[in-house]
Scaffold this motif. Structure first.
Motif, mmCIF file in Angstrom:
data_model
loop_
_atom_site.group_PDB
_atom_site.id
_atom_site.type_symbol
_atom_site.label_atom_id
_atom_site.label_comp_id
_atom_site.label_asym_id
_atom_site.label_seq_id
_atom_site.Cartn_x
_atom_site.Cartn_y
_atom_site.Cartn_z
ATOM 1 N N GLU A 1 52.993 28.932 33.962
ATOM 2 C CA GLU A 1 53.788 30.507 34.264
ATOM 3 C C GLU A 1 55.098 30.759 32.905
ATOM 4 N N SER B 1 31.742 37.731 34.774
ATOM 5 C CA SER B 1 32.163 38.376 33.367
ATOM 6 C C SER B 1 31.098 38.337 32.424
ATOM 7 N N ALA C 1 38.788 38.739 31.279
ATOM 8 C CA ALA C 1 39.920 38.324 30.051
ATOM 9 C C ALA C 1 39.981 36.941 29.585
ATOM 10 N N GLY C 2 39.672 36.502 29.852
ATOM 11 C CA GLY C 2 39.355 35.073 28.578
ATOM 12 C C GLY C 2 37.821 35.264 27.607
ATOM 13 N N ASN D 1 42.007 29.365 27.354
ATOM 14 C CA ASN D 1 42.600 30.369 27.275
ATOM 15 C C ASN D 1 43.558 31.345 29.023
ATOM 16 N N VAL D 2 42.417 31.075 30.015
ATOM 17 C CA VAL D 2 43.105 31.919 30.975
ATOM 18 C C VAL D 2 43.698 31.076 32.516
ATOM 19 N N ASP E 1 45.263 30.946 35.249
ATOM 20 C CA ASP E 1 45.563 32.640 36.015
ATOM 21 C C ASP E 1 44.162 31.671 37.051
ATOM 22 N N ILE F 1 39.141 36.750 35.895
ATOM 23 C CA ILE F 1 39.892 36.510 34.958
ATOM 24 C C ILE F 1 39.532 35.680 33.590
ATOM 25 N N SER G 1 39.681 37.158 25.588
ATOM 26 C CA SER G 1 41.007 37.024 24.229
ATOM 27 C C SER G 1 40.480 35.775 23.156
#
Lengths: 226, 220
Positions: free
Chosen positions: B213, B44, B112-113, B147-148, B151, B109, B116
């Motif tokens: 979720e 990441s 994406a975090g 934030n994630v 997930d 994952i 963000s």
């Protein structure tokens, strides 16, 4: 023979590959059939449960939530092993194909129910009320107003989850299903050369790589607008 | 029925065997989850590199291992390694396979975090004199992880369940022990018991995830 040549001869042996290509292709066919069946039955069952849950019957909903939790918590391989090795003791002997199909269907059902349900409850109440006030019945409102909006939200997570579970078809090899991995493994022990495994790996990549790329594309395409 | 699937005598006999398996499952999870997280962290952080020579191969790497069934990877390592002159142990194969497979998932994952986190955060951190790595470690990652978190937890659940694959390469974890006990007793009770242990162990995590979720959907 140099090291490199020996490596090629071991993992990319053309002769061995040519001999076992038909086997791997047969396995690929089984994998595709199994995957298609799992996707169809798992998603239909998941959607059916989510719709049933939307009726708001408390005892039914508790049962649904428990079933979903159960199949989210159990490793798919444990379910397969139980159905294939455990059920025969009670007089039911499902084939390895049926065992794998049933297990993965239950798992996909559980995960997709959660995703469909999250989609349904994410639709604002106003949509329901507006639809009902124009004279649509409960079923019509659900089918024509709520579901089309809910499904759009669910497509990206659903695609990724479906791919992850469909890859589980390889678990069938543990119960002697002759899908790609099963065929490749027996070819390795017959030929005493790992090239069939390379071939099988390639078959998996050809099958699933496009799906992963599609999932990535859907994710960026349908990202939630905030 | 109860006699077949939940036989009390067999439960008593098989319990110590399963308990040893449970211990190994927990130990294995404690090894492979950090390993996967570490792999994902590398991927990441590298994903932030703009250079297309880094970016595209990295994306291909991640998608490749997301497309590849982990069991195939595991069998490939376990059955393939003797042909190059080394027999990797089941444990080592599981570690390598999980590093590659779950690393790719964790990487997606975390990426994406990281994406963000607003770029103003990075600019502000850099302007206070923090280095690139310090900015990543103290400012970006803590926010990204928060934030994630759902997930990350969801993937961790999958990784723990996936340790059951270890049974295929003869690692004495929960499922393997249960199958041993089952083949000795000719009775499915040990497998039912193992399933029960998995369920009791993982149900709290599933419940927590379900709540997280639903809350995420309600917020959006």
């Amino acid at each position: 023979m140099s090291n490199w040549e020996r490596f090629i001869d071991t993992f990319f042996n053309a002769q061995v590959m040519a001999r076992y290509l038909p086997d791997i292709l047969y396995g690929t066919l089984i994998t595709i059939q199994l995957a298609a069946l799992v996707i169809a039955s798992g998603l239909v069952a998941g959607l059916a449960l989510a719709l049933l849950r939307s009726l708001g019957l408390r005892p039914v909903n508790l049962l649904i939530v428990f079933t979903v939790d159960l199949f989210r918590a159990l490793p798919p391989l444990v379910i397969i092993v139980f159905i294939y090795f455990g059920l025969p003791t009670a007089g039911i002997s499902p084939s390895s194909f049926v065992s794998t199909w049933l297990s993965l269907t239950l798992v996909l059902m559980a995960f997709s129910e959660e995703i469909f349900w999250a989609g349904i409850i994410s639709i604002p109440k106003g949509q329901w009320e507006a639809a009902r006030s124009t004279g649509l019945s409960y079923g019509q409102a659900l089918l024509n107003v709520v579901l089309p909006q809910a499904l759009r939200l669910t497509i990206p997570p659903l695609t990724n989850r479906t791919i992850a579970i469909t890859k589980g078809t390889a678990l069938g090899s543990v119960v002697a299903l002759s899908e790609i991995l099963g065929m490749a493994s027996s070819a390795v022990s017959n030929s005493y050369n790992p090239s069939p495994l390379t071939l099988g790996a390639a078959a998996y990549v050809i099958l699933f790589f496009p799906m992963v790329v599609l999932g990535r594309w859907l994710e960026t395409r349908m990202r939630w607008k905030r | 029925m109860l006699e077949t699937f939940f036989n009390w005598d067999i439960i008593k006999a098989a319990w110590p065997i399963l308990l040893a398996g449970l211990g190994n499952t927990v130990l294995l999870s404690l090894v492979v989850v950090p390993l996967g997280l570490f792999g994902g962290l590398i991927l990441s952080v590298l994903a932030g590199v703009r250079n297309p020579w880094v970016r595209w191969p990295l994306m291909a790497w991640v998608d490749f291992f997301r497309a590849f069934p982990p069991l195939v990877l595991l069998i490939f390592l376990y059955a393939g390694s003797p042909f190059v002159g080394v027999q990797l142990s089941g444990f080592l194969c599981v570690c390598i396979a999980f590093f590659l497979n779950t690393g790719a998932y964790y990487g997606e994952i975390l990426r994406a975090g990281i994406e963000s986190v607003p770029s103003g955060q990075i600019d502000a951190a850099r302007s206070t004199g923090l280095g690139r790595l310090q900015t990543m470690g103290y400012v970006v990652l803590p926010q990204a992880v928060r934030n994630v978190l759902p997930d990350l937890l969801s993937n961790t659940l999958e990784v723990i369940k996936l340790t059951s694959l270890g049974s295929v390469v003869a690692m004495p974890e929960l499922l393997f022990q249960a199958r041993q006990a089952q083949s000795v007793t000719y009775n499915p009770t040990p497998i039912v018991l193992a399933a029960l242990v998995y369920f009791v162990m993982l149900w709290p995590l599933v419940r927590l995830l379900s709540r997280l979720e639903n809350r995420a959907v309600a917020r959006a």
